[in-house]
Structure formats: structure tokens, C-alpha cells
Write a protein that holds these residues in place. Structure first.
Motif, PDB file in Angstrom:
ATOM      1  N   LYS A  79       3.187  -6.511 -13.362  1.00 27.48           N
ATOM      2  CA  LYS A  79       3.920  -6.671 -12.095  1.00 27.48           C
ATOM      3  C   LYS A  79       3.968  -8.134 -11.658  1.00 27.48           C
ATOM      4  CE  LYS A  79       3.631  -2.048 -10.651  1.00 27.48           C
ATOM      5  NZ  LYS A  79       4.468  -1.173  -9.814  1.00 27.48           N
ATOM      6  N   ASP A 109      11.254  -1.563  -8.095  1.00 31.95           N
ATOM      7  CA  ASP A 109       9.813  -1.779  -7.973  1.00 31.95           C
ATOM      8  C   ASP A 109       9.622  -2.971  -7.025  1.00 31.95           C
ATOM      9  OD1 ASP A 109       7.117  -2.607  -8.280  1.00 31.95           O
ATOM     10  OD2 ASP A 109       7.035  -1.599 -10.223  1.00 31.95           O
ATOM     11  N   ILE A 110       9.289  -2.672  -5.780  1.00 31.33           N
ATOM     12  CA  ILE A 110       9.266  -3.703  -4.733  1.00 31.33           C
ATOM     13  C   ILE A 110       8.154  -4.705  -4.998  1.00 31.33           C
ATOM     14  CG2 ILE A 110       9.247  -4.092  -2.233  1.00 31.33           C
ATOM     15  CD1 ILE A 110       9.872  -1.010  -1.984  1.00 31.33           C
ATOM     16  N   ALA A 123       8.308   6.228  -4.161  1.00 28.68           N
ATOM     17  CA  ALA A 123       8.771   7.165  -5.183  1.00 28.68           C
ATOM     18  C   ALA A 123       9.300   6.392  -6.380  1.00 28.68           C
ATOM     19  CB  ALA A 123       9.873   8.052  -4.616  1.00 28.68           C
ATOM     20  N   ALA A 167       0.815  -1.214   0.000  1.00 27.62           N
ATOM     21  CA  ALA A 167       0.000   0.000   0.000  1.00 27.62           C
ATOM     22  C   ALA A 167       0.850   1.266   0.000  1.00 27.62           C
ATOM     23  CB  ALA A 167      -0.939  -0.005   1.215  1.00 27.62           C
ATOM     24  N   ALA A 168       2.175   1.119   0.026  1.00 26.98           N
ATOM     25  CA  ALA A 168       3.035   2.306   0.061  1.00 26.98           C
ATOM     26  C   ALA A 168       2.997   3.052  -1.273  1.00 26.98           C
ATOM     27  CB  ALA A 168       4.475   1.898   0.379  1.00 26.98           C
TER      28      ALA A 168
HETATM   29  O1  C5P Z   1       3.486   1.316 -10.811  1.00 27.89           O
HETATM   30  P1  C5P Z   1       2.693   1.916  -9.701  1.00 27.89           P
HETATM   31  O2  C5P Z   1       3.519   2.810  -8.810  1.00 27.89           O
HETATM   32  O3  C5P Z   1       1.421   2.549 -10.128  1.00 27.89           O
HETATM   33  O4  C5P Z   1       2.281   0.649  -8.821  1.00 27.89           O
HETATM   34  C1  C5P Z   1       1.631   0.810  -7.615  1.00 27.89           C
HETATM   35  C2  C5P Z   1       1.837  -0.412  -6.780  1.00 27.89           C
HETATM   36  O5  C5P Z   1       3.190  -0.860  -6.812  1.00 27.89           O
HETATM   37  C3  C5P Z   1       1.543  -0.176  -5.310  1.00 27.89           C
HETATM   38  O6  C5P Z   1       1.074  -1.388  -4.750  1.00 27.89           O
HETATM   39  C4  C5P Z   1       2.914   0.205  -4.764  1.00 27.89           C
HETATM   40  O7  C5P Z   1       3.001  -0.025  -3.364  1.00 27.89           O
HETATM   41  C5  C5P Z   1       3.829  -0.701  -5.555  1.00 27.89           C
HETATM   42  N1  C5P Z   1       5.174  -0.146  -5.821  1.00 27.89           N
HETATM   43  C6  C5P Z   1       6.302  -0.703  -5.218  1.00 27.89           C
HETATM   44  N2  C5P Z   1       7.545  -0.217  -5.519  1.00 27.89           N
HETATM   45  C7  C5P Z   1       7.683   0.796  -6.398  1.00 27.89           C
HETATM   46  C8  C5P Z   1       6.557   1.376  -7.008  1.00 27.89           C
HETATM   47  C9  C5P Z   1       5.303   0.884  -6.692  1.00 27.89           C
HETATM   48  O8  C5P Z   1       6.163  -1.632  -4.410  1.00 27.89           O
HETATM   49  N3  C5P Z   1       8.899   1.262  -6.662  1.00 27.89           N
END
Ligand code: C5P
Length: 224
Positions: free
Chosen positions: A163, A126-127, A97, A93-94
Motif C-alpha cells: 500500500k 483503495d483509499i 468494502a 480505520a474504516a
Molecule cells: O487491504 P485491506 O482492506 O486489508 O486494507 C486495510 C486497510 O486499508 C485499512 O486501513 C482500510 O481502512 C484501508 N482501505 C482503504 N480503502 C479500501 C480498502 C481498505 O482505505 N478500499
């Protein structure tokens, strides 16, 4: 730990914004309040889960009865999440950036008359995508969020596939909805089964409904 359908289940939840340093005193951030992530961690706890709450610098109060890991940047959040695995489920849910400053300065950047600093960016990890695609130790259920302003279902469906997560909770954050920064949310749950629009409800209600769905998906409580 509370009794409930998630007893014996470990769930990692990310929440809040990240702060990306420019130098020791300056950073780049976003407006995420951490409200939805905090509500999700609380709702999972209330169903008996062991929750690891990985949060960026957010104003929202930390939920009681969960393990809290405070981080600043996306790189730190990634390390905390990977370190918290294995888990039965993970909810991202974060508002991470997308970019960080490529070479943050170790000392404060001095103001110089007539000269403006130029910041160069690099992509953050992208976690959600990384955890969704872990060759080993992937949580059984990975849930991401998508904030969209148009074609919500189409964009979020494509994002789920890109994803590799199991579910995406998509919400329409176009200004007319008043959702961004508000206490209510209107989400669409996107899974292998298609899309399911939930009625507009408070962020706590969204969290409770999501926690119930996670409990149903994981099945009967794990053995002690
Ligand atoms: O690609 P976008 O930012 O729209 O994707 C949103 C989702 O991906 C959210 O669940 C967010 O927590 C996760 N996210 C992540 N690491 C990132 C970017 C987004 O975990 N660098």
C-alpha cells in the motif's frame, strides 16, 4: 482547540463500514462498528489536533469537537478524504468494502417469480493505497490497519509495502481472540523499524497510545 502536542496539526481519520448500493433501497455492508476509529479521532482531538472524521454509516456516537463528514459508499469516502487534504497525518480505520455493485439500479429491483437477480461487482478504490502514493500532497504520516487471521506480522508487513503507508496497525481477528466486535484489541505496530507487539488493551487505550505515537512522530507543535 485543546492545547497539546498535536496543536496546529490536521489529521484525517476514516471510520466505520461503507454501504454499497444495489438499488435505492438495498445495499451491501459489513459489520464494522466504528468503535476503534471513533476512539482514535477522540484521542487525537484530546492531544490538540484538528480532526476531520470521515465516517461511513456506523452506530458509534460521533466524537465531539471534530469535523464530521458522513458518507455512504467507498467512492464517497474517497472523495471526502481527498477533499479533506492537505493534512499532517491520516489514519485509515474504516472497513471499506472491497467491491461495489457495478451498475447499481436507479429504481427498486422488482421481485419476479422464478427469476433471481445476478449482481456483478467491480473493485472499489483503495483509499489508503491512493493517499499513500499521492505524488503531491501526501500527508507526512499515513497509518493503515490490517485485520488478519494468520501470520499476522508477515501479512501486515507485506500489506504495508504494497500500500505504501508508513505504519500498519495489525490485529489478529481469528475467532479465538474474541476481538472482532469486542471492546478490546491486541495490535502489532508495523513500521520501517520492524514490528512492535502491544499488550492486549481496550480500544480507547489503543487509540490513546496511537495518538501519542503520532504526536511523537510529527514532532514539536506546529507554529500558529
Ligand atoms: O487491504 P485491506 O482492506 O486489508 O486494507 C486495510 C486497510 O486499508 C485499512 O486501513 C482500510 O481502512 C484501508 N482501505 C482503504 N480503502 C479500501 C480498502 C481498505 O482505505 N478500499
Amino acid at each position: 482547540l485543546a492545547d497539546g502536542p498535536l496543536r496546529g496539526r490536521r489529521v484525517v481519520v476514516t471510520s466505520g463500514p461503507t454501504h454499497e448500493p444495489i438499488d435505492p433501497v438495498r445495499y451491501i455492508a459489513n459489520r464494522s462498528s466504528g468503535a476503534q476509529g471513533t476512539a482514535i479521532a477522540s484521542a487525537l482531538r484530546d492531544l490538540g489536533a484538528e480532526v476531520v472524521f470521515v465516517t461511513g454509516p456506523a452506530d458509534a456516537a460521533r466524537p465531539a469537537g471534530v469535523e464530521v463528514i458522513e458518507v455512504e459508499s467507498a467512492v464517497e469516502m474517497r472523495a471526502a478524504v481527498l477533499g479533506a487534504l492537505p493534512a499532517d497525518a491520516a489514519v485509515f480505520a474504516a472497513a471499506v468494502a472491497d467491491w461495489r455493485v457495478a451498475t447499481a439500479s436507479d429504481s427498486k429491483i422488482k421481485k419476479q417469480a422464478g427469476r433471481l437477480p445476478v449482481l456483478e461487482f467491480t473493485e472499489n478504490p483503495d483509499i489508503l493505497a491512493e493517499v499513500s502514493q499521492l505524488p503531491e500532497g501526501r500527508p507526512g504520516l499515513v497509518v493503515g490497519f490490517a485485520a488478519e487471521t494468520d501470520d499476522v506480522v508477515a501479512h501486515a508487513t507485506a500489506k504495508r509495502l504494497r500500500k505504501g503507508c508508513d505504519w500498519i496497525l495489525a490485529n489478529d481477528v481469528s475467532p479465538a481472540t474474541g476481538i472482532m466486535g469486542g471492546s478490546e484489541n491486541a495490535v502489532v505496530l508495523i513500521s520501517d523499524d520492524g514490528s512492535e507487539a502491544w499488550p492486549r488493551m481496550g480500544k480507547r487505550a489503543v487509540a490513546e497510545r496511537l495518538a501519542q505515537r503520532i504526536a511523537a512522530a510529527l514532532g514539536a507543535p506546529a507554529a500558529e
